[in-house]
Design an enzyme around this catalytic site. Structure first.
Site, mmCIF file in Angstrom:
data_model
loop_
_atom_site.group_PDB
_atom_site.id
_atom_site.type_symbol
_atom_site.label_atom_id
_atom_site.label_comp_id
_atom_site.label_asym_id
_atom_site.label_seq_id
_atom_site.Cartn_x
_atom_site.Cartn_y
_atom_site.Cartn_z
ATOM 1 N N HIS A 29 0.846 -1.190 0.000
ATOM 2 C CA HIS A 29 0.000 0.000 0.000
ATOM 3 C C HIS A 29 0.886 1.247 0.000
ATOM 4 O O HIS A 29 2.086 1.160 0.223
ATOM 5 C CB HIS A 29 -0.836 0.067 1.289
ATOM 6 C CG HIS A 29 -1.675 -1.115 1.588
ATOM 7 N ND1 HIS A 29 -3.043 -1.132 1.395
ATOM 8 C CD2 HIS A 29 -1.379 -2.337 2.128
ATOM 9 C CE1 HIS A 29 -3.542 -2.292 1.790
ATOM 10 N NE2 HIS A 29 -2.549 -3.036 2.231
ATOM 11 N N GLU B 68 2.425 -0.865 4.479
ATOM 12 C CA GLU B 68 2.200 0.501 4.016
ATOM 13 C C GLU B 68 3.552 1.182 3.793
ATOM 14 O O GLU B 68 4.422 1.140 4.664
ATOM 15 C CB GLU B 68 1.418 1.312 5.049
ATOM 16 C CG GLU B 68 0.000 0.836 5.274
ATOM 17 C CD GLU B 68 -1.005 1.427 4.291
ATOM 18 O OE1 GLU B 68 -0.567 2.130 3.343
ATOM 19 O OE2 GLU B 68 -2.202 1.185 4.467
ATOM 20 N N HIS C 214 -2.390 -2.926 -3.487
ATOM 21 C CA HIS C 214 -3.778 -2.774 -3.045
ATOM 22 C C HIS C 214 -4.705 -2.615 -4.251
ATOM 23 O O HIS C 214 -5.828 -3.118 -4.267
ATOM 24 C CB HIS C 214 -3.876 -1.559 -2.120
ATOM 25 C CG HIS C 214 -5.091 -1.551 -1.257
ATOM 26 N ND1 HIS C 214 -5.388 -0.510 -0.416
ATOM 27 C CD2 HIS C 214 -6.092 -2.443 -1.080
ATOM 28 C CE1 HIS C 214 -6.514 -0.765 0.228
ATOM 29 N NE2 HIS C 214 -6.954 -1.938 -0.155
ATOM 30 N N ASP D 281 -3.268 2.436 -4.895
ATOM 31 C CA ASP D 281 -1.920 2.256 -4.339
ATOM 32 C C ASP D 281 -1.387 0.848 -4.587
ATOM 33 O O ASP D 281 -2.170 -0.087 -4.728
ATOM 34 C CB ASP D 281 -1.905 2.614 -2.840
ATOM 35 C CG ASP D 281 -2.948 1.872 -2.010
ATOM 36 O OD1 ASP D 281 -4.105 1.739 -2.459
ATOM 37 O OD2 ASP D 281 -2.601 1.425 -0.913
#
Length: 197
Positions: A36, A118, A154, A164
């Site tokens: 992400h 992330e 993602h 993303d």
């Protein structure tokens, strides 16, 4: 919560437990790695707000953008900051709430069988070299710890809803680094990527 202590070789690993997780369904193994990107507020880096969001302590008055985040209860297993520092929010044996409505192949509910990483960033600018170095090390550690079979963005599991990690994420560089590192430790499984090669 830390479950990869000896395997991570990155500049910094900090642990901030998030309440936004729960047990994985019984009999479900971790197979998918989801990449992400996030920045809070959008386009702003090196703020405390990502961790605050994941740990349910975000001050919604700190920025007008945050009001729309008020109902969210989200997390990821890891965040890689711009300087390559890694924060772990959820143990990889637990289900983090990172993917939302999602599907991979014929399987829905990707949170059940995935790990979410992330990268602090946006769809509009490149990620940093230290972030890639940390991502390679973390991916390698996760391959040794879990039976991962695939990695995706993602956007691959929630097309039309998510974009993303975005067009600036270098899938070719990432894939090559993971393949090169895997070749050094042949016991790690082969990992499928969303690009050919």
């Amino acid at each position: 919560m830390p479950d990869l202590p000896e395997l991570l070789n990155v500049p910094e690993v900090r642990h901030e437990p998030s309440p936004n997780c729960d047990p994985r369904p019984q009999g479900i193994s971790v197979e998918l790695l989801v990449i992400h990107n996030i920045s809070l507020p959008p386009g702003k880096f090196n703020t405390p707000f990502i961790a605050d969001l994941f740990c349910n302590r975000l001050n919604y008055d700190a920025d007008p953008y945050f009001e729309q985040l008020r109902p969210l209860r989200v997390s990821a297993h890891f965040l890689i900051r711009r300087d390559g520092g890694v924060v772990q929010f959820v143990a990889t044996t637990q289900r983090a709430w990172h993917a939302g409505v999602s599907s991979f192949g014929a399987r829905e509910r990707c949170n059940d069988f995935s790990i979410g990483i992330e990268l602090e960033g946006t769809d509009y600018e490149p990620f940093t070299s230290p972030q890639y170095v940390a991502l390679y090390a973390l991916t390698h550690a996760l391959l040794k710890r879990h039976g991962l079979t695939a990695v995706c963005g993602h956007s691959d599991i929630a097309p039309g809803r998510k974009t993303d990690p975005g067009p600036f994420f270098d899938w070719v560089q990432y894939q090559q680094a993971v393949v090169d590192r895997r070749a050094q430790v042949l016991t790690t499984p082969r990992l499928g990527f969303p690009i050919e090669g």
